[in-house]
Design a protein around this motif. Structure first.
Motif, PDB file in Angstrom:
ATOM      1  N   THR A 205       0.944  -1.534  -0.069  1.00 47.16           N
ATOM      2  CA  THR A 205      -0.208   0.044   0.020  1.00 47.16           C
ATOM      3  C   THR A 205       0.971   1.261   0.167  1.00 47.16           C
ATOM      4  N   HIS A 206       1.814   1.260   0.578  1.00 46.24           N
ATOM      5  CA  HIS A 206       2.735   2.587   0.981  1.00 46.24           C
ATOM      6  C   HIS A 206       3.678   2.518  -0.113  1.00 46.24           C
ATOM      7  N   LEU A 207       3.955   1.486  -0.653  1.00 45.14           N
ATOM      8  CA  LEU A 207       4.879   1.574  -2.045  1.00 45.14           C
ATOM      9  C   LEU A 207       4.017   2.265  -3.031  1.00 45.14           C
ATOM     10  N   ILE A 208       2.675   1.827  -3.299  1.00 50.23           N
ATOM     11  CA  ILE A 208       2.144   2.419  -4.327  1.00 50.23           C
ATOM     12  C   ILE A 208       1.583   3.721  -3.918  1.00 50.23           C
ATOM     13  N   ALA A 209       1.394   4.083  -2.998  1.00 52.91           N
ATOM     14  CA  ALA A 209       1.074   5.459  -2.407  1.00 52.91           C
ATOM     15  C   ALA A 209       2.075   6.491  -2.665  1.00 52.91           C
ATOM     16  N   GLY A 210       3.130   6.148  -1.961  1.00 55.46           N
ATOM     17  CA  GLY A 210       4.641   6.753  -2.049  1.00 55.46           C
ATOM     18  C   GLY A 210       5.139   6.872  -3.434  1.00 55.46           C
ATOM     19  N   GLY A 211       5.160   6.038  -4.135  1.00 56.79           N
ATOM     20  CA  GLY A 211       5.370   6.016  -5.485  1.00 56.79           C
ATOM     21  C   GLY A 211       4.569   6.694  -6.348  1.00 56.79           C
ATOM     22  N   LEU A 212       3.459   6.711  -6.321  1.00 58.12           N
ATOM     23  CA  LEU A 212       2.328   7.814  -7.034  1.00 58.12           C
ATOM     24  C   LEU A 212       2.795   9.125  -6.704  1.00 58.12           C
ATOM     25  N   PHE A 213       2.961   9.306  -5.382  1.00 54.51           N
ATOM     26  CA  PHE A 213       3.166  10.908  -5.019  1.00 54.51           C
ATOM     27  C   PHE A 213       4.593  11.076  -5.390  1.00 54.51           C
ATOM     28  N   ALA A 214       5.709  10.268  -5.435  1.00 54.91           N
ATOM     29  CA  ALA A 214       6.921  10.647  -5.945  1.00 54.91           C
ATOM     30  C   ALA A 214       6.819  11.140  -7.641  1.00 54.91           C
ATOM     31  N   LEU A 215       5.917  10.293  -8.295  1.00 52.82           N
ATOM     32  CA  LEU A 215       5.936  10.581  -9.635  1.00 52.82           C
ATOM     33  C   LEU A 215       5.025  11.844  -9.948  1.00 52.82           C
TER      34      LEU A 215
ATOM     35  N   TYR B 138      13.678   5.681  -3.406  1.00 49.44           N
ATOM     36  CA  TYR B 138      13.433   6.907  -2.980  1.00 49.44           C
ATOM     37  C   TYR B 138      12.434   7.150  -1.747  1.00 49.44           C
ATOM     38  N   VAL B 139      11.360   6.056  -1.989  1.00 47.55           N
ATOM     39  CA  VAL B 139      10.247   6.429  -1.021  1.00 47.55           C
ATOM     40  C   VAL B 139      10.499   5.575   0.172  1.00 47.55           C
ATOM     41  N   SER B 140      11.063   4.347   0.172  1.00 48.22           N
ATOM     42  CA  SER B 140      11.866   3.362   1.173  1.00 48.22           C
ATOM     43  C   SER B 140      10.450   3.404   2.200  1.00 48.22           C
ATOM     44  N   PRO B 141       9.416   2.560   1.875  1.00 45.32           N
ATOM     45  CA  PRO B 141       8.030   2.482   2.628  1.00 45.32           C
ATOM     46  C   PRO B 141       8.525   1.865   3.972  1.00 45.32           C
ATOM     47  N   VAL B 142       9.413   0.895   3.920  1.00 43.03           N
ATOM     48  CA  VAL B 142       9.994   0.166   5.319  1.00 43.03           C
ATOM     49  C   VAL B 142      11.109   0.944   5.617  1.00 43.03           C
ATOM     50  N   GLN B 143      11.087   1.785   6.487  1.00 48.57           N
ATOM     51  CA  GLN B 143      12.188   2.597   6.811  1.00 48.57           C
ATOM     52  C   GLN B 143      13.324   1.875   7.692  1.00 48.57           C
ATOM     53  N   MET B 144      12.783   0.893   8.417  1.00 45.48           N
ATOM     54  CA  MET B 144      13.970   0.282   9.118  1.00 45.48           C
ATOM     55  C   MET B 144      13.541  -1.104   9.351  1.00 45.48           C
ATOM     56  N   THR B 145      14.460  -2.002   9.751  1.00 53.54           N
ATOM     57  CA  THR B 145      14.167  -3.667   9.788  1.00 53.54           C
ATOM     58  C   THR B 145      13.673  -3.562  11.229  1.00 53.54           C
TER      59      THR B 145
ATOM     60  N   LEU C  63      -1.656  17.317   2.041  1.00 59.14           N
ATOM     61  CA  LEU C  63      -0.643  15.870   2.221  1.00 59.14           C
ATOM     62  C   LEU C  63      -0.036  15.837   3.799  1.00 59.14           C
ATOM     63  N   HIS C  64      -0.336  15.044   4.486  1.00 61.65           N
ATOM     64  CA  HIS C  64       0.168  14.791   5.894  1.00 61.65           C
ATOM     65  C   HIS C  64       0.942  13.249   5.682  1.00 61.65           C
ATOM     66  N   TRP C  65       1.822  13.172   6.493  1.00 59.61           N
ATOM     67  CA  TRP C  65       2.796  11.932   6.687  1.00 59.61           C
ATOM     68  C   TRP C  65       2.511  11.350   8.246  1.00 59.61           C
ATOM     69  N   ARG C  66       1.871  10.148   8.310  1.00 63.01           N
ATOM     70  CA  ARG C  66       1.560   9.723   9.655  1.00 63.01           C
ATOM     71  C   ARG C  66       2.846   9.450  10.439  1.00 63.01           C
ATOM     72  N   LYS C  67       2.781   9.657  11.642  1.00 68.09           N
ATOM     73  CA  LYS C  67       3.819   9.532  12.553  1.00 68.09           C
ATOM     74  C   LYS C  67       3.900   8.108  13.031  1.00 68.09           C
ATOM     75  N   ARG C  68       4.505   7.329  12.221  1.00 70.19           N
ATOM     76  CA  ARG C  68       4.602   5.810  12.299  1.00 70.19           C
ATOM     77  C   ARG C  68       6.118   5.405  12.376  1.00 70.19           C
ATOM     78  N   LEU C  69       6.596   4.566  13.602  1.00 70.35           N
ATOM     79  CA  LEU C  69       7.837   3.945  13.815  1.00 70.35           C
ATOM     80  C   LEU C  69       8.237   2.911  12.734  1.00 70.35           C
ATOM     81  N   GLY C  70       8.973   3.300  11.717  1.00 67.11           N
ATOM     82  CA  GLY C  70       9.512   2.474  10.782  1.00 67.11           C
ATOM     83  C   GLY C  70       8.717   2.183   9.620  1.00 67.11           C
ATOM     84  N   ILE C  71       7.781   3.023   9.293  1.00 68.02           N
ATOM     85  CA  ILE C  71       6.798   2.838   7.979  1.00 68.02           C
ATOM     86  C   ILE C  71       6.872   4.346   7.718  1.00 68.02           C
ATOM     87  N   ARG C  72       7.031   4.454   6.160  1.00 67.33           N
ATOM     88  CA  ARG C  72       6.619   5.870   5.748  1.00 67.33           C
ATOM     89  C   ARG C  72       5.270   5.790   5.044  1.00 67.33           C
ATOM     90  N   THR C  73       4.275   6.429   5.669  1.00 68.97           N
ATOM     91  CA  THR C  73       2.908   6.368   4.999  1.00 68.97           C
ATOM     92  C   THR C  73       2.252   7.723   5.043  1.00 68.97           C
TER      93      THR C  73
END
Length: 381
Positions: A224-234, A261-268, A361-371
């Motif tokens: 979900t976040h790869l698609i959304a972030g990728g569309l936003f980047a494009l 560029y999006v790195s939807p999973v920010q950390m392992t 546009l607002h990014w959620r405050k989530r640990l480890g996920i860019r959404t």
């Protein structure tokens, strides 16, 4: 952070003191080093996880049985069984199904001038795809969405606690339906996992339910976040969007650049030092907790030229968005296919699509996920 060194000490919410690997080399080394670092904290002398699991409801605790929390040889056993199940259907064979779901969702946007793609498309596509792949009856897909809706904010302890009843319902449902005659489709992943055998080994019912839950969560949320972030980047880089429209053959490289560029999973997920070690120019003690900061690795200027530029023709593109080593993402091919199809179908169906004001546009405050919370767009004038 990279100027500080390859490993940065941090105090993270909930998990506490963590050492973050922040260079590409350090992140890769951490993920590949299974002699000095373990995924299971018990293998590094910690009993915290074991004690916590004792106080959780059994239906919640069994979710820890999935392969992400194990080291070899147990991880190898579970991974082998899942690989056997996945091999029954190739990604190429399910691309028509993904395209059909994408088109069905986009049919609902026809004639509209504005839309929130996060709500109307980016969430529903991976959700419907993974439900179909698992072999769940179509009538139950919406139930999953409502049951797991509370897990959108895993950095909020209150939200996680409120989501527990929904998770318990999912676990009970999966336990019931995954049994022979329980209602899942014969050609789905659940049936394949139930029947999978490797070296005489099969999954127990608890392991099966835990694995299904893992595949559902990983297959739905991160994509979900790869698609959304990728569309936003494009949509934020009109020159790159024009290049993609002019040359559709750039799509595979475009998806790789979205991943980087999006790195939807920010950390392992964390790893733990199994012994006192000297590593990456510093000394650490047994039990110290580490994580690979993938977002930092993916924009390391020593690995990527002009690393903060979004370039859909970037090659080579050695991003770490799927991790590396034995825990390399199982669904990497599925995520790539879904992202490519989603982007292609949207720009084909709505060639004049553009962002509808970045002030919303607002990014959620989530640990480890860019959404993103929302992805408002204008589909046509």
């Amino acid at each position: 952070m990279r100027e500080f060194g390859p490993v940065v000490p941090m105090k993270l919410p909930i998990v506490g003191r963590t050492y973050l690997a922040v260079t590409h080399d350090a992140c890769s080394a951490l993920l590949k080093d299974h002699e000095n670092f373990a995924r299971d904290p018990g293998n590094a002398g910690s009993r915290t996880q074991e004690r916590v699991l004792k106080y959780l409801p059994r239906t919640i605790g069994l979710l820890a049985l999935n392969m992400l929390g194990h080291d070899d040889p147990e991880h190898r056993r579970l991974r082998s069984l899942v690989d056997h199940a996945f091999q029954r259907r190739t990604i190429q064979s399910i691309r028509p199904m993904i395209s059909a779901i994408a088109d069905r969702l986009l049919d609902g946007l026809e004639g509209k001038h504005q839309a929130d793609l996060m709500e109307d498309f980016c969430r529903d596509l991976p959700l419907s795809v993974i439900c179909a792949m698992l072999g769940l009856p179509e009538k139950d897909h919406d139930r999953f969405k409502s049951w797991l809706g509370g897990l959108k904010d895993t950095a909020n302890i209150g939200a996680v606690i409120r989501a527990i009843p929904g998770v318990i319902r999912v676990v009970r449902y999966l336990r019931r339906t995954s049994r022979p005659g329980g209602g899942v489709l014969a050609d789905g992943l659940i049936a394949a996992l139930r029947d999978a055998e490797s070296d005489g080994q099969t999954l127990s019912e608890d392991e099966l339910v835990s694995m299904i839950f893992l595949l559902f969560g990983a297959g739905q949320e991160t994509t979900t976040h790869l698609i959304a972030g990728g569309l936003f980047a494009l949509l934020s880089h009109e020159d790159q969007l024009r290049r993609l429209k002019a040359d559709p053959n750039l799509m595979p490289m475009c998806v790789e650049e979205c991943l980087r560029y999006v790195s939807p999973v920010q950390m392992t997920k964390p790893r733990f030092a199994v012994q006192d070690i000297f590593w990456q120019e510093s000394r650490y003690r047994r039990g110290d907790m580490f994580a690979s900061f993938l977002a930092a690795a993916n924009c390391d200027p020593l690995k990527f030229e002009d690393a903060h530029r979004f370039d859909i023709s970037r090659h080579p593109n050695a991003h770490l968005s799927f991790g590396t080593g034995v825990h390399f993402c199982l669904g990497f091919q599925l995520a790539r296919a879904e992202a490519a199809i989603a982007i292609e179908r949207i720009i084909s169906r709505f060639p004049d699509i553009r962002l509808d004001g970045t002030e919303h546009l607002h990014w959620r405050k989530r640990l480890g996920i860019r959404t993103l919370e929302k992805l408002p767009v204008r589909l046509m004038d």
